[in-house]
Write a protein that holds these residues in place. Sequence first.
Motif, PDB file in Angstrom:
ATOM      1  N   ASP A  31     -29.317 -65.260 -28.719  1.00 19.94           N
ATOM      2  CA  ASP A  31     -28.134 -65.988 -29.137  1.00 19.94           C
ATOM      3  C   ASP A  31     -27.525 -66.808 -28.017  1.00 19.94           C
ATOM      4  O   ASP A  31     -26.502 -67.454 -28.201  1.00 19.94           O
ATOM      5  CB  ASP A  31     -27.054 -65.009 -29.633  1.00 19.94           C
ATOM      6  N   SER A  32     -28.089 -66.777 -26.847  1.00 21.40           N
ATOM      7  CA  SER A  32     -27.440 -67.393 -25.709  1.00 21.40           C
ATOM      8  C   SER A  32     -27.713 -68.878 -25.627  1.00 21.40           C
ATOM      9  O   SER A  32     -28.710 -69.369 -26.123  1.00 21.40           O
ATOM     10  CB  SER A  32     -27.904 -66.722 -24.423  1.00 21.40           C
ATOM     11  N   ASP A  33     -26.797 -69.585 -24.980  1.00 22.99           N
ATOM     12  CA  ASP A  33     -27.005 -70.988 -24.680  1.00 22.99           C
ATOM     13  C   ASP A  33     -27.589 -71.075 -23.289  1.00 22.99           C
ATOM     14  O   ASP A  33     -26.884 -70.929 -22.306  1.00 22.99           O
ATOM     15  CB  ASP A  33     -25.665 -71.748 -24.717  1.00 22.99           C
ATOM     16  N   GLN A  34     -28.885 -71.318 -23.199  1.00 26.21           N
ATOM     17  CA  GLN A  34     -29.533 -71.393 -21.906  1.00 26.21           C
ATOM     18  C   GLN A  34     -29.563 -72.836 -21.444  1.00 26.21           C
ATOM     19  O   GLN A  34     -29.884 -73.732 -22.212  1.00 26.21           O
ATOM     20  CB  GLN A  34     -30.978 -70.868 -22.004  1.00 26.21           C
ATOM     21  N   PRO A  84     -22.432 -59.500 -29.132  1.00 26.20           N
ATOM     22  CA  PRO A  84     -23.218 -58.736 -28.211  1.00 26.20           C
ATOM     23  C   PRO A  84     -24.027 -59.638 -27.314  1.00 26.20           C
ATOM     24  O   PRO A  84     -24.222 -60.789 -27.600  1.00 26.20           O
ATOM     25  CB  PRO A  84     -24.107 -57.909 -29.081  1.00 26.20           C
ATOM     26  N   GLU A  85     -24.518 -59.090 -26.240  1.00 25.08           N
ATOM     27  CA  GLU A  85     -25.321 -59.869 -25.309  1.00 25.08           C
ATOM     28  C   GLU A  85     -26.750 -59.877 -25.785  1.00 25.08           C
ATOM     29  O   GLU A  85     -27.528 -59.012 -25.451  1.00 25.08           O
ATOM     30  CB  GLU A  85     -25.269 -59.232 -23.940  1.00 25.08           C
ATOM     31  N   ALA A  91     -26.902 -63.340 -23.563  1.00 33.86           N
ATOM     32  CA  ALA A  91     -25.646 -63.590 -24.094  1.00 33.86           C
ATOM     33  C   ALA A  91     -24.840 -62.380 -23.984  1.00 33.86           C
ATOM     34  O   ALA A  91     -25.152 -61.519 -23.260  1.00 33.86           O
ATOM     35  CB  ALA A  91     -25.785 -63.973 -25.506  1.00 33.86           C
ATOM     36  N   LEU A  92     -23.859 -62.383 -24.717  1.00 41.58           N
ATOM     37  CA  LEU A  92     -22.998 -61.264 -24.682  1.00 41.58           C
ATOM     38  C   LEU A  92     -23.718 -60.107 -25.280  1.00 41.58           C
ATOM     39  O   LEU A  92     -24.645 -60.270 -25.993  1.00 41.58           O
ATOM     40  CB  LEU A  92     -21.885 -61.567 -25.576  1.00 41.58           C
ATOM     41  N   LEU A  93     -23.306 -58.994 -25.136  1.00 35.81           N
ATOM     42  CA  LEU A  93     -24.129 -57.904 -25.439  1.00 35.81           C
ATOM     43  C   LEU A  93     -24.301 -57.479 -26.857  1.00 35.81           C
ATOM     44  O   LEU A  93     -23.624 -56.661 -27.346  1.00 35.81           O
ATOM     45  CB  LEU A  93     -23.486 -56.766 -24.823  1.00 35.81           C
ATOM     46  N   VAL A 147     -20.987 -65.449 -23.370  1.00 32.48           N
ATOM     47  CA  VAL A 147     -22.400 -65.571 -23.716  1.00 32.48           C
ATOM     48  C   VAL A 147     -23.022 -66.756 -22.976  1.00 32.48           C
ATOM     49  O   VAL A 147     -24.094 -66.660 -22.386  1.00 32.48           O
ATOM     50  CB  VAL A 147     -22.579 -65.759 -25.234  1.00 32.48           C
ATOM     51  N   GLY A 148     -22.328 -67.875 -22.999  1.00 34.37           N
ATOM     52  CA  GLY A 148     -22.859 -69.072 -22.374  1.00 34.37           C
ATOM     53  C   GLY A 148     -23.000 -68.945 -20.868  1.00 34.37           C
ATOM     54  O   GLY A 148     -24.027 -69.310 -20.298  1.00 34.37           O
TER      55      GLY A 148
END
Length: 309
Positions: free
Chosen positions: A51-54, A46-47, A2-4, A124-125
């Motif tokens: 937290d990312s949408d995989q 943040p990445e 995700a975002l950092l 992030v996504g």
Amino acid sequence: MALLSLSLAACGARQQTSTVAIQKPTPPEKTAITAPPAPTAPTLSPEDPGDSDQDEGSPDADDAPPGEGRGWLGVELEPAGPDEGGARIARVVPKSPADKAGLVAGDLIQRLDSETVTAPADVVGVVGRHHEGARVGVAFKRQNADRLAVVVLERYPEQDEIVRMTFVDQPAPQLEGLKTAQGTFTPSIAAQRGQVLVVEFWAPWCVACRALIPHMNQWHAQYAARGLHVVGITGDPLARAATAAKELGMEYPVASDETGKTIMAYQARAIPAVFVIDRAGTVRDVMVGYDAVKLPKLDALVLKLLAER
């Protein structure tokens, strides 16, 4: 991915108690505990792979452990103004893919490849659907001028790698909003020039921090007369910081950062975190967590810096 977010993997949960236990825990080989957010932390995205949408269809999206396979951009973002759209870069990690592509703080990301960015979560996504080695086109504005960059994503680093990339060989961030809870300490990097400075971020409830106290005490006792200043910084209130420092046997100066300004400046999202700063005010090394392998290397570095003039 995700975002950092420079967030760290936690090895334990926060423990709230009315008194501080003075037990000497057996130091683990390497332990870091996630600290609670600083009181005045700005809203940044943040990445962080957690937290990312995989996409389920992306290769290894669910199987790749953090730090392996996932792409990494190397920026920290904040929302853009209401009439701007996009996501604004608040910070770029030195030597990161974003840095290598020429992105800088203040750039306004508007598109990644063909996908429109309206908020940090969009970055992030999109980044989260790519893996290391992927090339991502970044359309952005800099001072109202449209620009385009191509970023080659890299492997998502471990937290201590990100902290080292961000701070080592860079000027030490300023010490702001600190109140001295124990000992004598002038909360200013400029005031420490000519001295070797060790900044330790800790908390009374942090078991790994307690394991590190004897080592910090030893540095203070052996090297203070030779120009080493050790200071422990906690986000806990002044009175609690002073009580805990005494009960835990901390013999070096301790400061309270209730504002969170210094904690945010040093991105001390996991504790303990130790920054070794040379006489010129440059960060020379960082240790995140209690690391029994890293500590002897810091011992050698401290001696080296004390010998420098």
